[in-house]
Design an enzyme around this catalytic site. Structure first.
Site, PDB file in Angstrom:
ATOM      1  N   SER A 186      19.535  26.090  18.623  1.00  0.00           N
ATOM      2  CA  SER A 186      19.504  24.599  19.015  1.00  0.00           C
ATOM      3  C   SER A 186      20.462  24.453  20.269  1.00  0.00           C
ATOM      4  CB  SER A 186      19.652  23.612  17.845  1.00  0.00           C
ATOM      5  OG  SER A 186      19.178  22.434  18.335  1.00  0.00           O
ATOM      6  N   HIS A 391      13.118  22.405  12.156  1.00  0.00           N
ATOM      7  CA  HIS A 391      14.417  22.753  12.832  1.00  0.00           C
ATOM      8  C   HIS A 391      15.318  23.391  11.939  1.00  0.00           C
ATOM      9  CE1 HIS A 391      16.419  22.362  16.647  1.00  0.00           C
ATOM     10  NE2 HIS A 391      17.438  22.025  16.003  1.00  0.00           N
TER      11      HIS A 391
END
Ligand SMILES: *[C@@H]1O[C@H](CO)[C@@H](O)[C@H](O)[C@H]1NC(C)=O
Ligand SMILES: *[C@@H]1O[C@H](CO)[C@@H](O)[C@H](O)[C@H]1NC(C)=O
Ligand SMILES: *[C@@H]1O[C@H](CO)[C@@H](O)[C@H](O)[C@H]1NC(C)=O
Length: 432
Positions: A186, A391
């Site tokens: 990320s 995620h």
């Protein structure tokens, strides 16, 4: 009438600002490890990186990296102590965590599933970095994070400009290698790309970039809670700064301590603690083990600057990967242009692999596809096979071994070799 509506809306905004401030910043004293031990918190939720990995049979050394602008960042050097001590693959691998996380996050899924443990077991020489602002990056050669508000004048841009290159240089120096492989999750991947844009020479110090759910432009982010939070923080950044609040979501903060406390009770683990993840990201029932849920809130969120959060608020509205927007007047001073310039993604010449999730509501697949099309040397962009993969699964899922590890090993296999000086090749398992 219009005037009254204005007053009412001011009161509503003011109250919500105060509530937000109360929730985020009224810090109770952080509980000590002794208190947590007494209250039967799981050990992995409060031990630090070194003590925790040592407990599981790994070998960890602590290092401190000093950035050009004086931030002191702890980097952990992790190796498997269990099987063939001494055996390592070269070159070293640098791993960089995501927003509001720390190097500890790479351990949270536990020795059977967390990527750091699994890669150490596969003989990689791992260096787990930390960025400025989290609890391992809350020191400075001159500034006191508690007293000097300049300490907090940074966003992801500075992480890419200073923290990532300093960490890579440090690892190269310590290992004598001339390149590293870099795994970024990320923000950890987004910061690497900023480094390539701002310091093209440093980009070549990585042999490969493995980008897990890389966060850059966030135009299609679907998570309502995240959108609300970052846009509120963006709206209030100068107001908060005026009253001296520049740090958010630190470890030991109200929200973190409450979650950490509640999540150790099994009646809350599935009801509340899994739901928090589902609300922040998306539903993926059963992906995260209750054991991991009881551990992860012990150090999540790990803290950052208000400006970093505000920058994510800006990224929601941007067509590209832009630098932090200081507002027109200050942009002229800082960048010489009225708008914040774009980072130069074409400068990231490093061989790049991107792995992301179809069910990711923070870094949306549409933004990842846009990124892959914008980078000059993408060898593969793949979605994790499970269509529900989101995620936070990259950090917390119990299925990382099956769904993420094989891909990462396949990518690394091309860019590493066994250190023959230390171990006969025959005793090392093949990566293929
Ligand atoms: C981790 O904990 C050990 C034992 O309490 C301590 O000696 C060490 O300095 C800590 N490391 C960091 C980076 O906080
Ligand atoms: C690492 O840095 C030190 C101090 O700057 C230097 O003396 C040493 O030669 C460097 N080592 C390598 C392998 O680059
Ligand atoms: C972006 O990087 C590419 C490749 O290094 C370079 O050719 C180009 O001039 C850069 N663009 C800008 C606007 O700096």
């Amino acid at each position: 009438m219009a005037l009254r509506a204005q007053v009412v809306s001011k009161i509503i905004w003011g109250t919500s600002l105060l509530l937000l401030a109360a929730a985020l910043f009224l810090l109770p004293a952080e509980l000590s490890n002794d208190a947590k031990s007494y209250l039967q918190y799981p050990k992995d939720s409060y031990l630090n990186f070194t003590t925790r990995t040592t407990k599981h049979g790994y070998i960890t050394e602590e290092h401190t990296v000093t950035t050009e602008d004086g931030y002191l960042l702890t980097v952990f050097h992790l190796r498997s102590g269990k099987k063939h001590p001494g055996a390592v693959r070269r070159p070293p691998v640098v791993m960089m965590h995501g927003l509001l996380m720390s190097s500890d996050t790479w351990l949270d899924a536990g020795p059977d599933a967390a990527l750091a443990y699994l890669l150490a077991d596969a003989y990689f020489d791992l260096w787990l970095g930390n960025v400025r602002g989290n609890y391992y990056g809350r020191r400075h050669t001159k500034l006191d994070p508690q007293k000097d508000s300049e300490f907090w004048d940074f966003s992801t841009d500075e992480m890419g400009l200073y923290d990532v290159p300093a960490t890579i240089d440090y690892v190269l120096n310590k290992t004598g290698a001339d390149q590293v492989n870099y795994i970024g999750f990320s923000q950890g991947a987004g910061a690497f790309l900023i480094m390539c844009s701002e310091r093209p020479d440093h980009c070549g110090k990585a042999r490969s970039l493995i980008a897990l759910a890389p966060a850059t432009r966030l135009k299609y982010t679907k998570s309502l809670l995240v959108k609300l939070t970052v846009s509120q923080l963006k709206a209030y950044e100068s107001a908060l700064s005026a009253i001296g609040i520049k740090e958010v979501f630190s470890r030991g903060g109200f929200g973190q301590e409450i979650l950490s406390f509640l999540c150790k009770y099994s009646i809350f683990t599935n009801v509340v603690c899994e739901k928090v993840i589902a609300i922040v990201d998306s539903d993926h029932a059963g992906s995260i083990k209750p054991k991991t849920l009881r551990v992860l809130y012990g150090h999540f969120p790990a803290g950052t600057s208000v400006r970093t959060m505000a920058r994510y608020g800006q990224a929601l509205l941007s067509e590209g990967y832009r630098k932090y927007d200081h507002g027109e007047t200050n942009n002229m001073k800082v960048y010489g242009t009225p708008t914040a310039p774009f980072h130069n993604l074409s400068a990231a010449h490093v061989p790049t692999y991107i792995l992301h999730g179809n069910n990711d509501r923070l870094v949306d697949p549409a933004d990842v596809r846009w990124l892959a099309d914008s980078l000059p040397h993408v060898l593969e962009r793949a979605e994790v096979e499970d269509p529900m993969w989101n995620h936070l699964d990259f950090m917390y899922s119990q299925h990382i071994r099956k769904l993420v590890l094989p891909k990462v090993l396949q990518y690394l296999a091309k860019y590493c070799e066994v250190d023959l000086a230390k171990q006969s090749k025959r005793t090392m398992p093949n990566l293929h």
